[in-house]
Enzyme design. Structure first.
Site, PDB file in Angstrom:
ATOM      1  N   HIS A  57      19.645  58.704   5.880  1.00 38.13           N
ATOM      2  CA  HIS A  57      18.264  58.465   5.462  1.00 38.13           C
ATOM      3  C   HIS A  57      18.036  56.991   5.144  1.00 38.13           C
ATOM      4  CE1 HIS A  57      14.477  59.162   3.186  1.00 38.13           C
ATOM      5  NE2 HIS A  57      14.965  58.208   2.404  1.00 38.13           N
ATOM      6  N   GLU A  58      18.950  56.404   4.377  1.00 39.37           N
ATOM      7  CA  GLU A  58      18.775  55.007   3.975  1.00 39.37           C
ATOM      8  C   GLU A  58      18.880  54.061   5.172  1.00 39.37           C
ATOM      9  OE1 GLU A  58      17.646  54.279   1.145  1.00 39.37           O
ATOM     10  OE2 GLU A  58      17.908  56.284   0.291  1.00 39.37           O
ATOM     11  N   HIS A  61      15.721  53.863   7.257  1.00 40.54           N
ATOM     12  CA  HIS A  61      14.704  52.916   6.797  1.00 40.54           C
ATOM     13  C   HIS A  61      14.878  51.562   7.496  1.00 40.54           C
ATOM     14  CE1 HIS A  61      12.630  55.169   3.742  1.00 40.54           C
ATOM     15  NE2 HIS A  61      13.716  55.397   3.025  1.00 40.54           N
ATOM     16  N   GLU A  74       9.193  57.643   3.972  1.00 34.10           N
ATOM     17  CA  GLU A  74      10.228  58.557   3.509  1.00 34.10           C
ATOM     18  C   GLU A  74      10.378  59.756   4.446  1.00 34.10           C
ATOM     19  OE1 GLU A  74      12.399  58.150   1.046  1.00 34.10           O
ATOM     20  OE2 GLU A  74      11.549  56.161   0.708  1.00 34.10           O
TER      21      GLU A  74
END
Length: 269
Positions: A128-129, A132, A191
């Site tokens: 997920h990070e 980004h 997100e």
């Protein structure tokens, strides 16, 4: 009402002025005013500053576990995003947090390891990070903030030229519209996009994408008192669970059999 409409239009015009400059991997139009070199330098500088401020974990097994998962995930990040090695640092803190920065930097706080039950759930966090970074979300956030400032300056100039009374009140109202109508949903969109892109990335890396859903069930148990979604920069836990569940079938198609990493989480974490 006319004054409010003029001010709102000025701010909105600034926010959308650069829309369509680039596209995310999901096909979404993006506002990106900064170069990759600028973002990479910002990421490197911020990471170095953080390493000076935060306590870094020296626990060998914890570091080995995090490095193992991060290495598997970053091997599947496009070289156009970062062509060199990724620097991964474990911070000794109770924060349940992690992050990735342009320039190939990843930070994992030991507090998040009490929420992630296994390598797959940690891969969901790191995926997920890193997503980004892949999707240039930091570029978009910096760009949208800059455009908001430009819009506010333009609105102030319009109000001054018209001799409007209570200019500060109107400016605060206009900025509130920008915050709750554009910037906060914009962050929620980031997100949600990172959730889906990260789920695909962890699957490509050999981790079970179902773990991303399990992770957010864990997060939901720890998020008592969270603000309503419309007042938050993040989607609600249930929204994330629903989106990831809906995308699970697609992510499972990317899972390569026989390529599962073997990263052992220490029993004391």
């Amino acid at each position: 009402m006319k004054t409010k409409a003029i001010l709102t239009s000025a701010i909105i015009a600034a926010l959308v002025a650069a829309t369509g400059c680039t596209k995310s991997s999901t096909g979404r139009n993006q506002i990106t005013l900064f170069s990759s070199d600028e973002l990479n330098q910002m990421g490197v500088t911020s990471f170095e500053e953080l390493k000076q401020k935060e306590k870094i974990s020296t626990d060998a097994k914890t570091n080995q576990f995090v490095q193992c998962v991060a290495s598997a995930v970053t091997q599947n990040v496009p070289k156009s995003v970062h062509s060199g090695d990724w620097e991964v640092v474990v911070f000794d803190s109770k924060q349940a947090n992690a992050f990735a920065l342009p320039g190939g930097k990843i930070g994992v706080y030991t507090g998040i390891l009490s929420v992630t039950e296994n390598q797959d759930q940690l891969a969901a966090i790191i995926g997920h990070e890193v997503a980004h970074v892949i999707e240039q979300h930091s570029n978009e956030r910096l760009s949208s903030n800059q455009l908001t400032q430009i819009g506010a300056a333009a609105g102030s100039a319009i109000l001054a030229a018209q001799g409007v009374e209570n200019k500060e009140t109107w400016m605060m109202a206009g900025l509130a519209i920008a915050k709750y109508g554009f910037l906060m949903p914009y962050s929620r969109m980031h997100e949600s996009e990172a959730d889906i892109v990260g789920q695909d990335l962890m699957a490509k890396s050999g981790f079970q994408p179902q773990a991303a859903i399990d992770l957010w069930h864990n997060m939901a148990k720890q998020s008592n008192g969270a603000p309503p979604e419309f007042l938050s920069t993040h989607p609600s836990n249930q929204t994330r669970i629903n989106d990831l569940t809906q995308h699970l079938k697609q992510s499972n198609k990317l899972l390569k059999s026989g390529s599962t990493p073997r990263c052992k989480k220490p029993s004391y974490l």
